[in-house]
Write a protein that holds these residues in place. Structure first.
Motif, PDB file in Angstrom:
ATOM      1  N   UNK A 111      30.724  40.434  24.599  1.00 49.33           N
ATOM      2  CA  UNK A 111      29.859  40.764  25.735  1.00 49.33           C
ATOM      3  C   UNK A 111      29.838  39.669  26.805  1.00 49.33           C
ATOM      4  N   UNK A 112      29.839  38.406  26.356  1.00 53.12           N
ATOM      5  CA  UNK A 112      29.738  37.288  27.303  1.00 53.12           C
ATOM      6  C   UNK A 112      30.928  37.222  28.260  1.00 53.12           C
ATOM      7  N   UNK A 113      32.037  37.861  27.904  1.00 60.99           N
ATOM      8  CA  UNK A 113      33.236  37.777  28.741  1.00 60.99           C
ATOM      9  C   UNK A 113      33.309  38.855  29.824  1.00 60.99           C
ATOM     10  N   UNK A 114      32.381  39.830  29.772  1.00 57.92           N
ATOM     11  CA  UNK A 114      32.446  40.909  30.760  1.00 57.92           C
ATOM     12  C   UNK A 114      32.326  40.381  32.189  1.00 57.92           C
ATOM     13  N   UNK A 115      31.548  39.308  32.344  1.00 58.09           N
ATOM     14  CA  UNK A 115      31.364  38.733  33.679  1.00 58.09           C
ATOM     15  C   UNK A 115      32.669  38.166  34.238  1.00 58.09           C
ATOM     16  N   UNK A 116      33.655  37.928  33.370  1.00 59.46           N
ATOM     17  CA  UNK A 116      34.959  37.484  33.858  1.00 59.46           C
ATOM     18  C   UNK A 116      35.865  38.666  34.200  1.00 59.46           C
ATOM     19  N   UNK A 117      35.590  39.802  33.596  1.00 60.03           N
ATOM     20  CA  UNK A 117      36.446  40.976  33.841  1.00 60.03           C
ATOM     21  C   UNK A 117      36.178  41.525  35.238  1.00 60.03           C
ATOM     22  N   UNK A 118      34.930  41.429  35.666  1.00 65.80           N
ATOM     23  CA  UNK A 118      34.565  41.997  36.968  1.00 65.80           C
ATOM     24  C   UNK A 118      35.361  41.369  38.121  1.00 65.80           C
ATOM     25  N   UNK A 119      35.365  40.033  38.282  1.00 64.91           N
ATOM     26  CA  UNK A 119      36.196  39.466  39.353  1.00 64.91           C
ATOM     27  C   UNK A 119      37.683  39.785  39.188  1.00 64.91           C
ATOM     28  N   UNK A 120      38.110  39.952  37.961  1.00 62.94           N
ATOM     29  CA  UNK A 120      39.504  40.314  37.718  1.00 62.94           C
ATOM     30  C   UNK A 120      39.797  41.697  38.308  1.00 62.94           C
ATOM     31  N   UNK A 121      38.864  42.614  38.114  1.00 67.54           N
ATOM     32  CA  UNK A 121      39.026  43.954  38.688  1.00 67.54           C
ATOM     33  C   UNK A 121      39.003  43.891  40.217  1.00 67.54           C
ATOM     34  N   UNK A 122      38.109  43.053  40.732  1.00 64.98           N
ATOM     35  CA  UNK A 122      38.013  42.922  42.191  1.00 64.98           C
ATOM     36  C   UNK A 122      39.309  42.377  42.783  1.00 64.98           C
ATOM     37  N   UNK A 123      39.832  41.345  42.148  1.00 70.29           N
ATOM     38  CA  UNK A 123      41.015  40.706  42.726  1.00 70.29           C
ATOM     39  C   UNK A 123      42.248  41.605  42.568  1.00 70.29           C
ATOM     40  N   UNK A 124      42.267  42.417  41.505  1.00 66.04           N
ATOM     41  CA  UNK A 124      43.381  43.366  41.325  1.00 66.04           C
ATOM     42  C   UNK A 124      43.364  44.415  42.441  1.00 66.04           C
ATOM     43  N   UNK A 125      42.171  44.929  42.748  1.00 66.13           N
ATOM     44  CA  UNK A 125      42.069  45.905  43.840  1.00 66.13           C
ATOM     45  C   UNK A 125      42.526  45.278  45.153  1.00 66.13           C
ATOM     46  N   UNK A 154      29.883  31.495  33.802  1.00 66.37           N
ATOM     47  CA  UNK A 154      30.141  30.085  34.149  1.00 66.37           C
ATOM     48  C   UNK A 154      28.840  29.302  34.160  1.00 66.37           C
ATOM     49  N   UNK A 155      27.823  29.890  34.774  1.00 62.29           N
ATOM     50  CA  UNK A 155      26.529  29.196  34.879  1.00 62.29           C
ATOM     51  C   UNK A 155      25.935  28.915  33.500  1.00 62.29           C
ATOM     52  N   UNK A 156      25.954  29.929  32.640  1.00 59.66           N
ATOM     53  CA  UNK A 156      25.414  29.750  31.295  1.00 59.66           C
ATOM     54  C   UNK A 156      26.170  28.660  30.555  1.00 59.66           C
ATOM     55  N   UNK A 157      27.484  28.676  30.716  1.00 59.08           N
ATOM     56  CA  UNK A 157      28.305  27.686  30.026  1.00 59.08           C
ATOM     57  C   UNK A 157      27.974  26.270  30.489  1.00 59.08           C
ATOM     58  N   UNK A 158      27.780  26.115  31.787  1.00 58.53           N
ATOM     59  CA  UNK A 158      27.410  24.798  32.328  1.00 58.53           C
ATOM     60  C   UNK A 158      26.092  24.321  31.724  1.00 58.53           C
ATOM     61  N   UNK A 159      25.140  25.260  31.603  1.00 57.79           N
ATOM     62  CA  UNK A 159      23.844  24.912  31.003  1.00 57.79           C
ATOM     63  C   UNK A 159      24.001  24.563  29.530  1.00 57.79           C
ATOM     64  N   UNK A 160      24.659  25.478  28.777  1.00 54.92           N
ATOM     65  CA  UNK A 160      24.800  25.281  27.325  1.00 54.92           C
ATOM     66  C   UNK A 160      25.499  23.965  27.000  1.00 54.92           C
ATOM     67  N   UNK A 161      26.487  23.634  27.796  1.00 57.88           N
ATOM     68  CA  UNK A 161      27.256  22.431  27.501  1.00 57.88           C
ATOM     69  C   UNK A 161      26.670  21.209  28.179  1.00 57.88           C
ATOM     70  N   UNK A 162      25.556  21.386  28.862  1.00 57.23           N
ATOM     71  CA  UNK A 162      24.873  20.280  29.518  1.00 57.23           C
ATOM     72  C   UNK A 162      25.747  19.562  30.537  1.00 57.23           C
ATOM     73  N   UNK A 163      26.542  20.337  31.276  1.00 57.52           N
ATOM     74  CA  UNK A 163      27.490  19.705  32.204  1.00 57.52           C
ATOM     75  C   UNK A 163      26.855  19.353  33.553  1.00 57.52           C
ATOM     76  N   UNK A 210      31.708  30.996  41.997  1.00 60.49           N
ATOM     77  CA  UNK A 210      30.621  30.152  41.526  1.00 60.49           C
ATOM     78  C   UNK A 210      29.391  30.947  41.088  1.00 60.49           C
ATOM     79  N   UNK A 211      29.327  32.210  41.508  1.00 59.18           N
ATOM     80  CA  UNK A 211      28.177  33.054  41.155  1.00 59.18           C
ATOM     81  C   UNK A 211      28.293  33.646  39.748  1.00 59.18           C
ATOM     82  N   UNK A 212      29.446  33.490  39.123  1.00 54.91           N
ATOM     83  CA  UNK A 212      29.708  34.100  37.809  1.00 54.91           C
ATOM     84  C   UNK A 212      28.663  33.640  36.777  1.00 54.91           C
ATOM     85  N   UNK A 213      27.846  34.574  36.246  1.00 49.10           N
ATOM     86  CA  UNK A 213      26.778  34.172  35.330  1.00 49.10           C
ATOM     87  C   UNK A 213      27.285  33.512  34.043  1.00 49.10           C
TER      88      UNK A 213
END
Ligand code: TRP
Length: 355
Positions: free
Chosen positions: A152-166, A112-121, A107-110
């Motif tokens: 660039x906006x997708x880098x925040x998704x790569x980080x948890x992917x790296x974490x979960x792979x480790x 995701x947060x931006x997307x929620x704001x942009x899409x007015x969800x 839920x901390x993924x920036x």
């Protein structure tokens, strides 16, 4: 079996691709196709996270994005197009990975947060919405790629992917937690720790001259635009300059386009010098020059698209997807088998059949 290192990346089918996608990620994909074994994912399941009520629209965009890809030079003879909803292993792996990612971390993924704001969800989004970010980890890891070329906006998704792979490698493959990222596979891990790679322009400004280029902001030049459309959109670009003999700011939106789309370094320098000195060079003139360069870039794309137009084109796309689904499932099932084996879930052999 290919011995090349792998790439996985992809797009959610939301409509037409534009120049921001090109400089941010598509261009890298086209360039890296020979060096890497590439898997390009159409994230059509993710499209349902915010548009579950629009199945027709999603189906249309799913076929259209493949046409955009082929037009821009992603080659179905060289690379594998992955239709997400036909790869059951992705959904299955998502569950296992969801157990290894703390809820609050997701839920901390920036992004995701931006997307929620942009899409007015607000707070009325579906459970599946944040789930897609776990799904994205599975999209990537099931192909065990080393590289993930993204905007660039997708880098925040790569980080948890790296974490979960480790985490997976440590928990189920016995890899020591102090291992360097590059050594996980060598140390017995199933998943390489994948790296994100952003294109040469991380964030292309839109033709409003202010915000990031985006379809929903109405400031995009699409890969399908004609010279006339490009010229018109460029013509409206806000530069902040008032007179031709006034020194111009070469860090304005206009010059972002100069540097992004004029391939000739000499010419860029010449323009920068003239502009910064207020050397009687008008914005309008430069805009037309940029439009010509963009048109030259898009011309072959328009040509490659021709055989894929209309219903006949849809049929060709479906044929490609059918063939590629087989290849993609082969790769995905292999990883899933190994992952379940590592998790002591190898109760039997399974085969998937697609007609
Ligand atoms: N979220 C990405 C987008 O909206 C699409 C995507 C889904 C993706 N799975 C992926 C991108 C895996 C890279 C890797 O554009």
């Amino acid at each position: 079996m290919s011995t090349k290192p792998r790439i996985l990346t992809g797009d959610t089918p939301t409509g037409q691709l534009h120049l921001g996608h090109w400089v941010g990620s598509l261009e890298n994909r086209v360039k890296l196709q020979d060096e890497y074994e590439c898997f390009f994912l159409i994230a059509n399941m993710h499209a349902f996270t915010t548009r579950a009520d629009k199945p027709d629209e999603i189906r249309r965009s799913t076929l259209d994005i493949v046409k955009d890809w082929i037009a821009c030079g992603m080659d179905p003879e060289k690379s594998t197009f992955v239709l997400q909803t036909e790869i059951p292993g992705i959904a299955e792996l998502t569950w296992y990975l969801a157990m290894l990612l703390p809820f609050n971390r997701v839920m901390r993924n920036p992004t995701l947060k931006t997307e929620l704001e942009d899409k007015g969800l607000g707070d009325s989004y579906s459970f599946g919405f944040p789930m897609y970010s776990v799904g994205q980890c599975a999209d990537i890891l099931i192909f065990r790629p080393e590289l993930v070329p993204v905007g660039e906006d997708q880098l925040a998704h790569i980080e948890p992917c790296r974490e979960v792979a480790r985490r997976f490698n440590q928990l189920y493959c016995g890899v020591n937690p102090h291992t360097e990222d590059d050594d996980y596979v060598k140390e017995g891990g199933l998943f390489p720790i994948p790296e994100g790679k952003v294109g040469r322009v991380a964030r292309l400004v839109g033709t409003d001259g202010k915000l990031k280029m985006s379809k929903s902001l109405n400031n995009a030049i699409f890969l399908t635009d004609t010279f006339k459309q490009i010229k018109k959109k460029m013509g409206g670009l806000y530069t902040g300059r008032t007179a031709m003999d006034e020194p111009g700011d070469i860090n304005n939106a206009l010059f972002e386009y100069v540097r992004a789309f004029i391939a000739d370094d000499e010419r860029i320098k010449e323009l920068e010098e003239a502009y910064s000195q207020g050397d009687n060079i008008g914005d309008g003139h430069i805009k037309v020059e940029i439009a010509e360069h963009i048109d030259k870039l898009l011309e072959p794309m328009r040509e490659r698209r021709v055989p894929f137009e209309g219903d006949e084109g849809d049929k060709k796309v479906l044929e490609i997807l059918r063939e590629h689904t087989r290849q993609a499932n082969n790769a995905a099932e292999e990883t899933l088998y190994l992952a379940k084996q590592a998790m002591k879930l190898d109760f039997g052999k399974r085969t998937l059949m697609f007609e």
